[in-house]
Design a protein around this motif. Structure first.
Motif, PDB file in Angstrom:
ATOM      1  N   VAL A 141       0.810  -1.218   0.000  1.00  0.00           N
ATOM      2  CA  VAL A 141       0.000   0.000   0.000  1.00  0.00           C
ATOM      3  C   VAL A 141       0.845   1.270   0.000  1.00  0.00           C
ATOM      4  O   VAL A 141       0.309   2.371   0.029  1.00  0.00           O
ATOM      5  N   ASP A 156      -0.607   4.786  -0.685  1.00  0.00           N
ATOM      6  CA  ASP A 156      -1.662   4.833  -1.693  1.00  0.00           C
ATOM      7  C   ASP A 156      -2.871   5.575  -1.123  1.00  0.00           C
ATOM      8  O   ASP A 156      -3.258   5.372   0.026  1.00  0.00           O
ATOM      9  N   GLU A 157      -3.462   6.451  -1.933  1.00  0.00           N
ATOM     10  CA  GLU A 157      -4.616   7.256  -1.495  1.00  0.00           C
ATOM     11  C   GLU A 157      -5.719   6.418  -0.859  1.00  0.00           C
ATOM     12  O   GLU A 157      -6.377   6.845   0.073  1.00  0.00           O
ATOM     13  N   ARG A 158      -5.922   5.207  -1.358  1.00  0.00           N
ATOM     14  CA  ARG A 158      -7.001   4.353  -0.833  1.00  0.00           C
ATOM     15  C   ARG A 158      -6.753   3.931   0.606  1.00  0.00           C
ATOM     16  O   ARG A 158      -7.677   3.495   1.295  1.00  0.00           O
ATOM     17  N   TYR A 159      -5.520   4.060   1.070  1.00  0.00           N
ATOM     18  CA  TYR A 159      -5.166   3.602   2.411  1.00  0.00           C
ATOM     19  C   TYR A 159      -4.738   4.733   3.336  1.00  0.00           C
ATOM     20  O   TYR A 159      -4.297   4.482   4.449  1.00  0.00           O
TER      21      TYR A 159
END
Length: 109
Positions: A7, A40-43
Protein backbone atom coordinates in the motif's frame (compact mmCIF):
# COMPACT_ATOMS: atom_id res chain seq x y z
CA UNK A 1 0.86 -4.31 3.34
CA UNK A 2 -2.89 -4.50 3.81
CA UNK A 3 -4.52 -7.84 3.13
CA UNK A 4 -1.32 -8.97 1.44
CA UNK A 5 -1.21 -6.00 -0.94
CA UNK A 6 1.55 -3.36 -0.87
CA UNK A 7 0.00 0.00 0.00
CA UNK A 8 3.03 2.28 -0.04
CA UNK A 9 6.78 2.69 -0.23
CA UNK A 10 9.58 4.22 1.76
CA UNK A 11 13.05 4.89 0.38
CA UNK A 12 15.81 5.73 2.83
CA UNK A 13 19.56 5.96 2.88
CA UNK A 14 22.65 7.23 4.68
CA UNK A 15 24.66 9.95 2.95
CA UNK A 16 27.27 12.61 3.41
CA UNK A 17 25.91 16.01 4.44
CA UNK A 18 26.17 18.76 1.83
CA UNK A 19 26.36 22.57 2.03
CA UNK A 20 22.66 22.97 1.16
CA UNK A 21 21.58 21.17 4.34
CA UNK A 22 20.01 22.95 7.30
CA UNK A 23 22.65 24.55 9.51
CA UNK A 24 22.05 22.16 12.41
CA UNK A 25 22.54 19.14 10.14
CA UNK A 26 25.85 20.47 8.76
CA UNK A 27 27.39 19.83 12.19
CA UNK A 28 27.32 16.13 11.23
CA UNK A 29 29.39 14.43 8.53
CA UNK A 30 26.49 12.12 7.58
CA UNK A 31 22.71 12.09 7.79
CA UNK A 32 19.97 9.53 7.34
CA UNK A 33 17.61 10.43 4.52
CA UNK A 34 14.04 9.51 3.84
CA UNK A 35 14.03 10.25 0.13
CA UNK A 36 10.58 9.06 -0.75
CA UNK A 37 7.60 8.06 1.31
CA UNK A 38 4.04 7.56 0.19
CA UNK A 39 0.88 5.65 1.00
CA UNK A 40 -1.66 4.83 -1.69
CA UNK A 41 -4.62 7.26 -1.50
CA UNK A 42 -7.00 4.35 -0.83
CA UNK A 43 -5.17 3.60 2.41
CA UNK A 44 -4.51 7.09 3.72
CA UNK A 45 -6.06 8.36 6.99
CA UNK A 46 -5.91 4.88 8.50
CA UNK A 47 -2.70 5.30 10.58
CA UNK A 48 -0.80 3.14 8.06
CA UNK A 49 1.58 5.98 7.22
CA UNK A 50 2.34 6.64 10.87
CA UNK A 51 3.06 2.97 11.53
CA UNK A 52 5.14 2.55 8.35
CA UNK A 53 7.25 5.66 8.91
CA UNK A 54 7.68 4.66 12.54
CA UNK A 55 9.10 1.35 11.35
CA UNK A 56 11.60 3.17 9.11
CA UNK A 57 12.64 5.44 11.99
CA UNK A 58 13.01 2.46 14.33
CA UNK A 59 15.17 0.64 11.77
CA UNK A 60 17.49 3.64 11.59
CA UNK A 61 17.56 4.15 15.38
CA UNK A 62 18.42 0.49 16.01
CA UNK A 63 21.38 0.54 13.60
CA UNK A 64 24.56 1.13 15.61
CA UNK A 65 26.22 2.84 12.62
CA UNK A 66 23.34 5.24 11.95
CA UNK A 67 21.48 5.93 15.18
CA UNK A 68 23.59 8.93 16.22
CA UNK A 69 22.91 10.93 13.07
CA UNK A 70 19.91 13.10 12.14
CA UNK A 71 17.12 11.95 9.85
CA UNK A 72 16.11 14.38 7.13
CA UNK A 73 13.27 14.49 4.63
CA UNK A 74 11.54 16.95 2.36
CA UNK A 75 7.84 17.62 2.16
CA UNK A 76 5.80 19.70 -0.27
CA UNK A 77 4.98 22.88 1.62
CA UNK A 78 1.25 22.64 0.95
CA UNK A 79 0.96 19.05 2.25
CA UNK A 80 -0.42 19.83 5.71
CA UNK A 81 -1.35 16.21 6.44
CA UNK A 82 2.23 15.01 5.86
CA UNK A 83 3.71 17.89 7.86
CA UNK A 84 1.44 17.03 10.79
CA UNK A 85 2.50 13.36 10.60
CA UNK A 86 6.19 14.23 10.53
CA UNK A 87 5.82 16.51 13.55
CA UNK A 88 4.03 13.73 15.44
CA UNK A 89 7.05 11.50 14.76
CA UNK A 90 9.59 14.00 16.11
CA UNK A 91 10.54 15.97 12.99
CA UNK A 92 10.56 19.74 12.86
CA UNK A 93 10.58 22.27 10.06
CA UNK A 94 14.19 23.47 9.76
CA UNK A 95 13.19 26.62 7.88
CA UNK A 96 15.20 25.58 4.80
CA UNK A 97 13.29 25.61 1.50
CA UNK A 98 14.07 23.92 -1.81
CA UNK A 99 11.57 25.57 -4.17
CA UNK A 100 8.21 24.26 -2.86
CA UNK A 101 9.74 21.63 -0.55
CA UNK A 102 10.37 22.14 3.15
CA UNK A 103 13.35 20.46 4.83
CA UNK A 104 12.32 18.58 7.98
CA UNK A 105 14.78 17.16 10.50
CA UNK A 106 14.70 14.71 13.38
CA UNK A 107 17.74 14.55 15.65
CA UNK A 108 18.98 11.50 17.56
CA UNK A 109 17.23 10.99 20.87
Amino acid sequence: YADGEPVGRAFEGFMEVGPQEPKEVRKYKYANRIMGFFIDERYQNQEIGKVALGMVINKICEDENRKNYPITLEVIGTNEVAKKLYKQLGFYDSGVRYDNDYAYVRFPQ
